[in-house]
Design an enzyme around this catalytic site. Structure first.
Site, PDB file in Angstrom:
ATOM      1  N   ASP A  41       0.860  -1.190   0.000  1.00 42.25           N
ATOM      2  CA  ASP A  41       0.000   0.000   0.000  1.00 42.25           C
ATOM      3  C   ASP A  41       0.896   1.240   0.000  1.00 42.25           C
ATOM      4  OD1 ASP A  41       0.822  -0.850   2.632  1.00 42.25           O
ATOM      5  OD2 ASP A  41      -0.417   0.764   3.430  1.00 42.25           O
ATOM      6  N   GLU A 106       0.095  -0.798   5.709  1.00 48.17           N
ATOM      7  CA  GLU A 106       1.190  -0.203   6.485  1.00 48.17           C
ATOM      8  C   GLU A 106       0.991   1.289   6.678  1.00 48.17           C
ATOM      9  OE1 GLU A 106       5.057   1.524   7.611  1.00 48.17           O
ATOM     10  OE2 GLU A 106       3.922   1.968   5.811  1.00 48.17           O
TER      11      GLU A 106
END
Lengths: 414, 414
Positions: A41, A106
């Site tokens: 991400d 994250e």
């Protein structure tokens, strides 16, 4: 693919979260096992934020590969995949077993990853000998480093409500205690423009600087003048290398990220926002604790609010799960393999550094595996992670992959 | 249709501005002439700002007509058109000549309208006997008023640049003098949460309050408690009617509207904005002057910036053409016709009020026509002009049109 549940989004719709991907390559009982972590991400990015190219189309120019996630952290993840492919395509035996743990949350505080790591002892507690995370950056632009420390993070919201809706500033200006004004006073009370935190108690638990630690800064390759020039900042908060590195690595900082609910677009809107959410975060260092910092911050904000006498509706709270700071022992075989691999590939001994950023899962890996965890960065300091025009240098990418392979080979001899 | 030129928009494209519409209905030399002003542009509005209905689809519910511009100022403009249509459909002679001046840039400071009014003496200086502007609101929810004063406005930007781009708050936190933090300190130095302006010099030119003026507030129908309740504010800046009305009408105010360039969306972005533009405006009252206020503000901002010692790049400047405050004589036949028309239609003598808002062109009309200018509001105080869920009550619309017709008939007898 490990399901980590759903999340109610800001638009009210509940969506599944991206699963955590756990992978195994080789289960040879005669070999030791390296656990590799990465995330896929990225931070939000819009072309209109000021990007020169589409942030979601990788665009190479002058040896730099531009794109959101190029350095943080899609590039490094792809690097590991390429290295494995090169073992396979050359019919070379990989001298260790490899485990992958890749996540997609994250940038939002690694939602539910801790639960996965703690909930799958078969994968994380058993048969893991070393852990390697490549999700940070060189201290400078070209000299490589291996990283043994990270700051933690606590992200706070301060909500201030002065009226049930936005108000015309002509008709109502002068009658209410404006939320934006109260928020400005609260922020001004929390931190000096030079970054010194004014919230009482927040500095209490910070480990004192030892003479031994001070000594380590002397040899680190870091030009404070280059750093200043790259930012195009007229002046930094400190004027010497050691003090500035300590401000970035081993002291907490408080950053004010923005206001939600106030007028934020180009042009002139003459409104008094009825509700504003101020957003700030504190980067934590050893031995600060969540409870202590949260209490200090919330109590300070509410005290300042009381003293301003507005009777506005004010709330201060943690916006997401906080991340703890981390500091590792560098004498382990894991660190030595990484240091030697970097030295082989780059022809220079890497600096041992700490990082100002946060990778909250680092500590969980250390706790659960009870093994040495290290950070082996691929990108450079000027890659612009989280910023406009994020990039990864081609040289960092190719040498970074050589380092990964050399490190794997060295671990294979342990 | 009077062309008022083009404007380079924030997206870099140059577009034509909406023309000013000048209209004449009747040129009977035996009749006197009323000049009517209105505007058809509106404040920005997005459903996601918190509207219950599409802001650009007029939606009636419980006697309230919701939609951006319903009260400010499309409703009143349409009201005048309906009144004229009713004269025509009933074959009734309109006892006066009517001139219209309708613009489309009021919410952006009436760009180039002043030039049109000053540049067309054939239309504005000759054959105008009275001027009527319906672009404000009742003081309360139901008692009508006629308005003789307005505040002016100066809209400022404060630009603070701490780095050439946004920075990762982990990697760079602690090294730069954050723009958002400096801006918080600057705003906190300019205004107290209770709205008291702290910029030295800004209050110098404000007309002193006379005993005679104080007397006028006593009879005005205004419930401070209702006002507070409608806003859902826990506490207002003043606790009695006269002081609060004076804060809204006859003292300057400073409102902080927002930050451009910082993180403003939902969620948690961990960025240090490289450049932030703080936006605020000051509402002016007689006898404040642009020059004096601008100098006071800019000099204060730069002085505070210097004292903070950041060496950030800081600029403070006027974002658009300022608007002057206005206060009229209420003994004119124009005012008397309006007051009597309202009394006829609503069965109650209107309050004579001032307004906290700004309609910069009012003063220009007064100067150019050299005739009596008045404000004859249609909407109520809780219409939410510039806010979410802007509305116009159906009763205000229908009675408002009756007032317009009655006023026209009374002017016809002058």
């Amino acid at each position: 693919m490990v399901d980590i549940g759903t999340q109610k989004m800001h638009d009210g719709v509940t969506r599944p979260l991206p699963p955590v991907i756990l992978g195994k390559l080789g289960e040879d009982p005669k070999k030791k096992t390296l656990l590799i972590y990465g995330h896929m991400d990225v931070q939000p990015a819009l072309k209109s934020d000021g990007w020169d190219t589409d942030p979601f189309v990788l665009t190479e120019k002058d040896g730099k590969m531009f794109g959101r996630g190029s350095t943080d952290d899609k590039g490094p993840v792809l690097g590991w995949v390429n290295v494995i492919e090169s073992y396979q395509k050359t019919n070379t035996e990989i001298p260790i077993n490899i485990k992958f743990c890749l996540e997609g949350m994250e940038e939002s505080g690694s939602v539910n990853l801790e639960g996965v790591v703690r909930g799958r002892p078969d994968f994380f507690e058993t048969n893991v000998d070393w852990v390697c995370i490549s999700d940070n950056y060189f201290l400078g632009k070209s000299k490589p480093c291996v990283t043994y420390g990270l700051r933690g993070q606590m992200y706070f919201y301060i909500e201030v409500v002065c009226a049930k809706q936005d108000l015309h500033s002509g008709v109502f200006g002068g009658s209410v205690h404006e939320a934006t004004v109260e928020l400005s006073h609260i922020f001004a009370s929390m931190v000096e423009p030079n970054g010194k935190i004014k919230v009482p108690g927040v500095m209490d638990q910070v480990d004192p600087v030892t003479d031994e630690e001070l000594e380590t800064y002397k040899t680190i390759d870091f030009s404070i003048e280059d750093f200043r020039g790259d930012l195009a900042a007229a002046k930094l908060t400190e004027d010497n290398k050691a003090d500035l590195l300590m401000r970035r690595w081993r002291f907490p900082t408080l950053s004010v990220h923005g206001w939600q609910g106030a007028f934020a677009e180009p042009g002139e809107k003459t409104v008094i926002p009825g509700k504003v959410i101020g957003k700030f975060s504190i980067r934590l260092v050893p031995s600060m604790t969540f409870d202590h910092v949260e209490k200090a911050v919330v109590s300070h904000v509410m005290k300042v609010h009381e003293s301003l006498g507005t009777q506005n509706e004010v709330k201060c709270y943690l916006a997401k799960k906080p991340g703890r700071p981390w500091k590792a022992e560098t004498s382990t075989p894991n660190f030595q393999a990484a240091i030697n691999a970097v030295t082989d590939v780059w022809g220079v001994k890497p600096d041992l550094t700490r990082e100002g950023g946060s990778i909250p899962i680092t500590l969980v890996f250390e706790e659960v595996t009870k093994k040495s965890v290290l950070l082996l960065p691929m990108g450079s300091c000027d890659d612009g992670a989280h910023s406009q025009n994020e990039k990864l240098n081609r040289i960092n990418y190719t040498k970074g992959m050589e380092v990964f392979a050399n490190y794997i080979n060295r671990l294979g001899k342990e």
